[in-house]
Design an enzyme around this catalytic site. Structure first.
Site, PDB file in Angstrom:
ATOM      1  N   GLY A   1     -61.540  20.909  12.737  1.00  0.00           N
ATOM      2  CA  GLY A   1     -62.326  22.044  12.279  1.00  0.00           C
ATOM      3  C   GLY A   1     -62.203  22.252  10.787  1.00  0.00           C
ATOM      4  O   GLY A   1     -62.188  21.305   9.990  1.00  0.00           O
ATOM      5  N   CYS A   2     -62.090  23.521  10.386  1.00  0.00           N
ATOM      6  CA  CYS A   2     -62.074  23.865   8.963  1.00  0.00           C
ATOM      7  C   CYS A   2     -60.868  23.289   8.220  1.00  0.00           C
ATOM      8  O   CYS A   2     -60.907  23.126   6.996  1.00  0.00           O
ATOM      9  CB  CYS A   2     -62.093  25.380   8.802  1.00  0.00           C
ATOM     10  SG  CYS A   2     -63.586  26.169   9.446  1.00  0.00           S
ATOM     11  N   ALA A   3     -59.792  22.982   8.933  1.00  0.00           N
ATOM     12  CA  ALA A   3     -58.600  22.412   8.299  1.00  0.00           C
ATOM     13  C   ALA A   3     -58.775  20.939   7.949  1.00  0.00           C
ATOM     14  O   ALA A   3     -57.940  20.359   7.247  1.00  0.00           O
ATOM     15  CB  ALA A   3     -57.387  22.579   9.209  1.00  0.00           C
TER      16      ALA A   3
ATOM     17  N   LEU B   1     -57.465  26.593   6.980  1.00  0.00           N
ATOM     18  CA  LEU B   1     -57.064  27.039   8.312  1.00  0.00           C
ATOM     19  C   LEU B   1     -58.035  26.496   9.334  1.00  0.00           C
ATOM     20  O   LEU B   1     -59.244  26.427   9.083  1.00  0.00           O
ATOM     21  CB  LEU B   1     -57.063  28.564   8.364  1.00  0.00           C
ATOM     22  CG  LEU B   1     -56.056  29.235   7.437  1.00  0.00           C
ATOM     23  CD1 LEU B   1     -56.479  30.667   7.142  1.00  0.00           C
ATOM     24  CD2 LEU B   1     -54.675  29.208   8.064  1.00  0.00           C
TER      25      LEU B   1
END
Length: 349
Positions: A143-145, A335
């Protein structure tokens, strides 16, 4: 991840698809499409005004998002558009580094917004001209990480004296869902954009900066904070309202833990380079990290012009900082699902 042998960041490039969406237009479309099925859209609509976003880039024209698309149709769009953005970002990064595609020893690819088997770098290999024996590391689920974790993976491979191309492509808009009115779906409709970023890293000194090391922190019992539900007719976004307060409470600890693994302390970091997941998250990051309000200016500008593109977004922020001039030591932070914090330390070359 302990400190690495010298690893150079040789280049960074970004790419976005051609369709530009203004936030005012997004709000009007969402009000029309959601509003005809549920009368309380107006109660949730202020998220469009408070998101800190003016424009976003989408892979498809607006009328596509008004259609009824099932899994296959969504993933077909992902496959075609993601490969194109992969090639564009990769070619820019290789050109900026002065490296030919057939000089690349390894390929790290991060993407979580569609399913590609064979993976994106394999699909693009013929167009790009990669070596047939280049090592491939496709990564799903970060994901965003993924922008930070993927760059850290590429750096570890490069530490052996190799040249590694890292590319992250996310088409968040293909997962926008108008079939059910939930707060998470409305937030996604207000936040999500599409984009790609690519970096070339190589073992040794020089380049734009030196990757010092990285690390991750996974909090237990936090699976429900962020991620995707696999549903029909497509992925269902998980955005818990606890994200900003969780960041505000826990990010300082994560920086301390990640920095300790690298061998640096909080006061050694001159600038944080953060994934701007949303306006409230950026504010929570400043509060948790003890930064003055407004310090994360590049983060807010990227959010304003591109929205939340998931994994590539933090590299758009880094690109702005590189153009401004890197400080002595930066720490990239993002995150993602898990709930996970990923960090990476970058020294000015």
């Amino acid at each position: 991840m302990p400190p690495l042998p010298p690893v150079s960041l040789l280049s960074l490039a970004t790419a976005v698809p051609p369709h530009l969406l203004h936030q005012k237009e997004a709000k009007e479309i969402a009000a029309r499409l959601f509003g005809r099925r549920a009368g309380h859209f107006d109660r949730l609509a202020p998220v469009f005004d408070n998101a800190g976003i003016e424009t976003r880039h989408l892979v498809m024209p607006l009328e596509w998002y008004e259609g009824d698309h099932r899994w296959k149709a969504r993933n077909d769009v992902y496959l075609a558009a993601a490969e194109g953005l992969y090639v564009e970002a990769a070619e820019k990064a290789l050109a900026a580094a002065g490296i030919a595609a057939d000089e690349v020893d390894g390929l790290v690819t991060v993407s979580t917004t569609g399913i590609a088997t064979p993976s994106l770098e394999a699909r693009a290999a013929g167009r790009m001209g990669f070596q047939s024996d280049a090592e491939r590391v496709p990564v799903f689920g970060l994901g965003c990480a993924g922008g930070v974790s993927g760059l850290a993976i590429a750096a570890r491979l490069a530490a052996a004296g190799k040249t590694i191309l890292f590319v992250t492509v996310e088409l968040c808009s293909t997962s926008i869902r108008l079939d059910k009115l939930t707060k998470a779906n409305i937030v996604a409709t207000a936040l999500f954009g599409d984009g790609a970023a690519a970096c070339v890293v190589r073992g040794g000194e020089g380049g734009i900066g030196m990757i010092e090391g990285g690390g991750e922190m996974l909090w237990p019992d936090t699976l429900g904070i962020m991620g995707w539900d696999v549903e029909d007719p497509g992925l269902g976004v998980i955005f818990d309202r606890a994200i900003p307060p969780f960041v505000g409470k826990n990010m300082a600890e994560a920086v301390e833990r990640i920095g300790g693994n690298i061998g640096i302390e909080r006061e050694d970091i001159d600038r944080f380079v953060c994934h701007p997941g949303g306006a409230k998250v950026v504010t929570a990051l400043e509060e948790s990290l003890g930064l003055a309000s407004g310090s994360l200016d590049h983060e807010r500008e990227v959010l304003r012009h591109y929205g939340n593109m998931s994994a590539p977004t933090v590299l758009f922020v880094l690109d702005r900082l590189i153009r401004e001039g890197l400080p002595d030591r930066s720490m990239l932070l993002a995150l993602g699902p898990g709930f996970t914090a990923s960090g990476l330390s970058l020294l000015r070359a």
